[in-house]
Design a protein around this motif. Structure first.
Motif, PDB file in Angstrom:
ATOM      1  N   LYS A 181       0.316   0.289  -7.269  1.00  0.00           N
ATOM      2  CA  LYS A 181       0.171  -0.140  -5.776  1.00  0.00           C
ATOM      3  C   LYS A 181      -0.228  -1.522  -6.340  1.00  0.00           C
ATOM      4  O   LYS A 181      -0.856  -2.595  -6.736  1.00  0.00           O
ATOM      5  CB  LYS A 181      -1.199   1.038  -5.714  1.00  0.00           C
ATOM      6  N   GLN A 236       2.623   8.400   1.279  1.00  0.00           N
ATOM      7  CA  GLN A 236       2.802   7.314   2.242  1.00  0.00           C
ATOM      8  C   GLN A 236       4.334   7.153   3.242  1.00  0.00           C
ATOM      9  O   GLN A 236       4.973   8.213   3.032  1.00  0.00           O
ATOM     10  CB  GLN A 236       2.443   5.867   0.907  1.00  0.00           C
ATOM     11  N   ASP A 288       1.195   8.971  -3.801  1.00  0.00           N
ATOM     12  CA  ASP A 288      -0.058   8.129  -4.144  1.00  0.00           C
ATOM     13  C   ASP A 288      -1.043   8.634  -5.503  1.00  0.00           C
ATOM     14  O   ASP A 288      -0.528  10.440  -5.550  1.00  0.00           O
ATOM     15  CB  ASP A 288      -1.107   7.871  -3.611  1.00  0.00           C
ATOM     16  N   ARG A 312      -6.433   5.481  -7.226  1.00  0.00           N
ATOM     17  CA  ARG A 312      -5.307   5.152  -7.085  1.00  0.00           C
ATOM     18  C   ARG A 312      -4.959   4.163  -7.458  1.00  0.00           C
ATOM     19  O   ARG A 312      -5.695   3.486  -7.320  1.00  0.00           O
ATOM     20  CB  ARG A 312      -5.233   5.809  -6.039  1.00  0.00           C
ATOM     21  N   ASN A 345      -1.821   4.213  -9.758  1.00  0.00           N
ATOM     22  CA  ASN A 345       0.091   3.911  -8.969  1.00  0.00           C
ATOM     23  C   ASN A 345       0.131   5.141  -8.242  1.00  0.00           C
ATOM     24  O   ASN A 345      -0.400   5.274  -7.672  1.00  0.00           O
ATOM     25  CB  ASN A 345       0.908   3.833 -10.835  1.00  0.00           C
ATOM     26  N   GLN A 346       1.445   4.502  -7.776  1.00  0.00           N
ATOM     27  CA  GLN A 346       2.027   5.551  -7.142  1.00  0.00           C
ATOM     28  C   GLN A 346       3.237   5.716  -7.462  1.00  0.00           C
ATOM     29  O   GLN A 346       4.462   5.901  -8.456  1.00  0.00           O
ATOM     30  CB  GLN A 346       2.517   4.604  -5.314  1.00  0.00           C
TER      31      GLN A 346
END
Length: 342
Positions: free
Chosen positions: A110, A36, A41, A159, A161-162
């Motif tokens: 996220k 991102q 991600d 996905r 979390n980031q």
């Protein structure tokens, strides 16, 4: 000051450089949209464990060593698995780090994860705190997953979390207060409350769930909303949120002096969110609110969170929402898993 020496959040091109240098690797090829504007991600790996208690490994232990003490049974995520509300799980992450000595990282749920009340935290070997990865860390990553209101279906590659990477210790450019909007919008709705006995949400199925099966719309009288203990709410910020193209922001959990509730599980805002340059003026921040032990009367405009702004080390090659986003130009909006409210 050049990019090589600047303290700040790393933009997308710097994250891609770390991948090229194998400072970030993965068990499977990276997805084309995984990086991102100012975050990466993370994807679930093949194995997940139901555990009887959350834990931190501490400086002397690795996660697998501590996991042996609390694991109840193992789930195979390659076939998909339902993670039940009220339970706690630890899962492998496909990505692995070998960070340079001047680069640290921080994890965060996220937006779509927070909006369905799934509480997640990043774990690493020898860690003393959730979500924070020390500069120079080399090793695997894990995620703690605790669905609160809804049971969820996940699989390897989902996905939740980031990761935000930073060089040095960035200065805090600004701290802005965020108020809540309790002015009735379309259909008189000011927010949504999660239904406690709903079905399973497939976290890889976008626009695939009828929101009425999972959410109760909320109206308000006299600009007030009573938060019931233990309930989960989706509300919107009073003012528009804008993240300049050379900055990134994090919405921090509420401090106890403001009220008996927690706001915003998912706190990262990438550069370009809500900006004119990205064609997104008028974007609101969506607030994930959970009341604690006592009922709390929330008023229109009341301050419920803080936005902390930090610099990027360089202008990102792309901005938030370029190529499409579910949440750019958003108002009060449920997660991408749900069809539009009608």
């Amino acid at each position: 000051m050049t990019d090589a020496h600047a303290a700040g959040i790393l933009p997308c091109q710097s994250i891609e450089d770390l991948i090229a240098q194998e400072a970030i690797t993965s068990q499977t090829p990276f997805d084309t949209d995984q990086v991102q504007p100012a975050s990466l991600d993370l994807r679930l790996g093949a194995r997940c464990w139901r555990v009887r208690a959350s834990f931190l490994p501490g400086v002397a232990r690795r996660v697998p060593e501590r996991l042996k003490d609390v694991a109840m049974h193992e789930l195979d995520l390659t076939k998909g698995a339902v993670l039940e509300k009220g339970c706690v799980y630890i899962a492998e992450i496909q990505e692995r780090l070998a960070l340079p000595g001047n680069v640290a990282a921080r994890g965060n749920p996220k937006s779509s994860t927070g909006r369905v009340d799934v509480f997640v935290r990043l774990l690493s070997d020898h860690s003393k705190a959730f979500d924070d990865i020390e500069a120079g860390y080399e090793g695997p990553l894990y995620i703690e997953i605790a669905p609160q209101t809804f049971s969820v279906l996940v699989k390897a590659g989902t996905r939740l979390n980031q990761l935000r990477l930073k060089r040095g210790e960035p200065v805090k450019l600004a701290i802005k207060s965020v108020g809540v909007d309790l002015t009735p919008g379309e259909g008189g709705i000011v927010g949504f409350r999660g239904r406690r006995h709903a079905g399973v949400i497939d976290l890889d199925h976008e626009d695939g769930h009828d929101p009425r099966d999972f959410w109760e719309p909320l109206e308000t009288r006299h600009g007030e909303l009573l938060l019931d203990p233990g309930e989960f709410y989706i509300l919107a910020s009073k003012d528009d949120v804008e993240i300049p193209v050379l900055e990134a922001a994090e919405m921090t959990p509420i401090d106890p002096s403001v009220g008996e509730f927690r706001v915003h599980y998912a706190g990262f805002f990438d550069p370009g969110f809500g900006t004119e340059e990205a064609g997104a003026v008028g974007s609101k921040g969506v607030l994930e609110v959970r009341s604690h032990e006592t009922p709390f009367l929330l008023e229109d405009g009341q301050i419920v969170a803080r936005l902390v702004y930090e610099p990027l080390t360089a202008r990102p090659d792309r901005l938030y929402g370029e190529g499409g986003s579910h949440y750019q130009r958003q108002g009060l909006k449920l997660s991408k898993h749900f069809k539009a409210w009608r």
